[in-house]
Design a protein around this motif. Structure first.
Motif, PDB file in Angstrom:
ATOM      1  N   ASP A   1       0.836  -1.049  -0.036  1.00 40.31           N
ATOM      2  CA  ASP A   1      -0.017  -0.211  -0.128  1.00 40.31           C
ATOM      3  C   ASP A   1       0.611   1.227   0.036  1.00 40.31           C
ATOM      4  N   PHE A   2       0.270   2.400  -0.386  1.00 45.98           N
ATOM      5  CA  PHE A   2       1.016   3.636  -0.433  1.00 45.98           C
ATOM      6  C   PHE A   2       1.646   3.870   0.805  1.00 45.98           C
ATOM      7  N   ASN A   3       1.216   3.863   1.698  1.00 47.38           N
ATOM      8  CA  ASN A   3       1.695   4.200   3.257  1.00 47.38           C
ATOM      9  C   ASN A   3       2.926   3.448   3.270  1.00 47.38           C
ATOM     10  N   PHE A   4       2.799   1.928   3.138  1.00 49.77           N
ATOM     11  CA  PHE A   4       4.258   1.148   3.339  1.00 49.77           C
ATOM     12  C   PHE A   4       5.255   1.592   2.415  1.00 49.77           C
ATOM     13  N   LEU A   5       4.887   1.923   1.041  1.00 47.90           N
ATOM     14  CA  LEU A   5       6.042   2.246   0.146  1.00 47.90           C
ATOM     15  C   LEU A   5       6.552   3.566   0.571  1.00 47.90           C
ATOM     16  N   LYS A   6       5.810   4.550   1.142  1.00 41.24           N
ATOM     17  CA  LYS A   6       6.336   5.942   1.471  1.00 41.24           C
ATOM     18  C   LYS A   6       7.202   5.637   2.421  1.00 41.24           C
ATOM     19  N   ALA A   7       6.931   4.928   3.730  1.00 44.01           N
ATOM     20  CA  ALA A   7       7.675   4.817   4.729  1.00 44.01           C
ATOM     21  C   ALA A   7       9.116   3.824   4.367  1.00 44.01           C
ATOM     22  N   ALA A   8       8.935   2.886   3.519  1.00 43.75           N
ATOM     23  CA  ALA A   8      10.074   2.071   3.232  1.00 43.75           C
ATOM     24  C   ALA A   8      11.110   2.723   2.262  1.00 43.75           C
ATOM     25  N   LEU A   9      10.666   3.658   1.611  1.00 44.32           N
ATOM     26  CA  LEU A   9      11.492   4.633   0.544  1.00 44.32           C
ATOM     27  C   LEU A   9      11.796   5.825   1.147  1.00 44.32           C
ATOM     28  N   GLY A  10      11.236   6.261   2.142  1.00 46.21           N
ATOM     29  CA  GLY A  10      11.534   7.476   2.709  1.00 46.21           C
ATOM     30  C   GLY A  10      11.407   8.638   1.689  1.00 46.21           C
ATOM     31  N   PRO A  39      -9.696   5.287   3.271  1.00 43.41           N
ATOM     32  CA  PRO A  39      -9.458   4.841   1.760  1.00 43.41           C
ATOM     33  C   PRO A  39      -7.942   4.114   1.967  1.00 43.41           C
ATOM     34  N   ARG A  40      -7.671   3.156   1.058  1.00 43.71           N
ATOM     35  CA  ARG A  40      -6.684   2.436   0.986  1.00 43.71           C
ATOM     36  C   ARG A  40      -6.391   2.134  -0.461  1.00 43.71           C
ATOM     37  N   THR A  41      -5.140   2.424  -0.747  1.00 40.84           N
ATOM     38  CA  THR A  41      -4.673   2.619  -2.321  1.00 40.84           C
ATOM     39  C   THR A  41      -3.658   1.403  -2.167  1.00 40.84           C
ATOM     40  N   THR A  42      -3.582   0.256  -3.113  1.00 43.76           N
ATOM     41  CA  THR A  42      -2.511  -0.598  -3.091  1.00 43.76           C
ATOM     42  C   THR A  42      -2.029  -0.726  -4.643  1.00 43.76           C
ATOM     43  N   TYR A  43      -0.703  -1.329  -4.611  1.00 47.88           N
ATOM     44  CA  TYR A  43       0.102  -1.498  -5.998  1.00 47.88           C
ATOM     45  C   TYR A  43       0.594  -2.802  -6.019  1.00 47.88           C
ATOM     46  N   ALA A  44       0.228  -3.290  -7.241  1.00 43.20           N
ATOM     47  CA  ALA A  44       0.961  -4.497  -7.679  1.00 43.20           C
ATOM     48  C   ALA A  44       1.687  -4.553  -8.914  1.00 43.20           C
ATOM     49  N   PRO A  45       2.519  -5.453  -9.204  1.00 40.73           N
ATOM     50  CA  PRO A  45       3.212  -5.296 -10.411  1.00 40.73           C
ATOM     51  C   PRO A  45       2.428  -6.062 -11.498  1.00 40.73           C
ATOM     52  N   THR A  46       2.195  -5.439 -12.710  1.00 43.41           N
ATOM     53  CA  THR A  46       1.631  -5.981 -13.795  1.00 43.41           C
ATOM     54  C   THR A  46       2.367  -7.306 -14.406  1.00 43.41           C
ATOM     55  N   ASP A  47       1.871  -8.134 -15.133  1.00 45.94           N
ATOM     56  CA  ASP A  47       2.930  -9.008 -15.703  1.00 45.94           C
ATOM     57  C   ASP A  47       3.865  -8.261 -16.804  1.00 45.94           C
ATOM     58  N   SER A  48       3.396  -7.104 -17.258  1.00 43.40           N
ATOM     59  CA  SER A  48       4.493  -6.379 -18.219  1.00 43.40           C
ATOM     60  C   SER A  48       5.344  -5.937 -17.188  1.00 43.40           C
ATOM     61  N   GLY A  49       4.933  -5.505 -15.983  1.00 45.65           N
ATOM     62  CA  GLY A  49       5.915  -4.688 -15.031  1.00 45.65           C
ATOM     63  C   GLY A  49       7.053  -5.981 -14.490  1.00 45.65           C
ATOM     64  N   ARG A  50       6.488  -7.179 -14.372  1.00 49.99           N
ATOM     65  CA  ARG A  50       7.331  -8.296 -13.782  1.00 49.99           C
ATOM     66  C   ARG A  50       8.272  -8.598 -14.897  1.00 49.99           C
ATOM     67  N   ARG A  51       7.970  -8.818 -16.133  1.00 48.42           N
ATOM     68  CA  ARG A  51       8.913  -8.944 -17.272  1.00 48.42           C
ATOM     69  C   ARG A  51      10.014  -7.784 -17.253  1.00 48.42           C
ATOM     70  N   ALA A  52       9.495  -6.708 -17.190  1.00 49.27           N
ATOM     71  CA  ALA A  52      10.251  -5.326 -17.384  1.00 49.27           C
ATOM     72  C   ALA A  52      11.441  -5.569 -16.266  1.00 49.27           C
ATOM     73  N   PHE A  53      10.948  -5.736 -15.046  1.00 51.05           N
ATOM     74  CA  PHE A  53      11.798  -5.787 -13.963  1.00 51.05           C
ATOM     75  C   PHE A  53      12.902  -7.004 -14.008  1.00 51.05           C
TER      76      PHE A  53
END
Length: 99
Positions: A33-42, A72-86
């Motif tokens: 989720d957004f808050n996790f990413l924000k904290a993890a990445l500073g 509200p809660r916003t979550t993010y996940a890699p798409t198949d395209s994103g996985r392949r690109a990574f």
């Protein structure tokens, strides 16, 4: 010339350090989720939001907006395209290191 071709294999969308951090987190966790990413990445809300938009517009992340109760809660996940690109990004870096 071979070095130039190897550099061309580096995905500029992923290579930026905040986006690399986002994609690394998503690949490791599957979904964050957004808050996790924000904290993890500073990073700030605005900075993270800008980079997530780039990843979403590139088709690398899927965004899910929902409510838990009234929050509200916003979550993010890699798409198949994103996985392949990574995976291609990591492979290109590994190839550069091996040479």
């Amino acid at each position: 010339m071979a070095a130039v071709r190897k550099l061309d294999a580096i995905d500029d969308v992923i290579h930026q350090k905040v986006r690399l951090g986002v994609m690394s987190s998503l690949m490791a966790s599957g979904e964050c989720d957004f808050n996790f990413l924000k904290a993890a990445l500073g990073v700030s809300d605005g900075n993270l939001s800008t980079h997530l938009t780039v990843l979403e517009e590139s088709g690398y992340v899927r965004v899910t907006k929902e409510f838990h109760g009234k929050k509200p809660r916003t979550t993010y996940a890699p798409t198949d395209s994103g996985r392949r690109a990574f995976e291609a990004y990591v492979a290109a870096l590994e190839e550069m290191v091996r040479r």
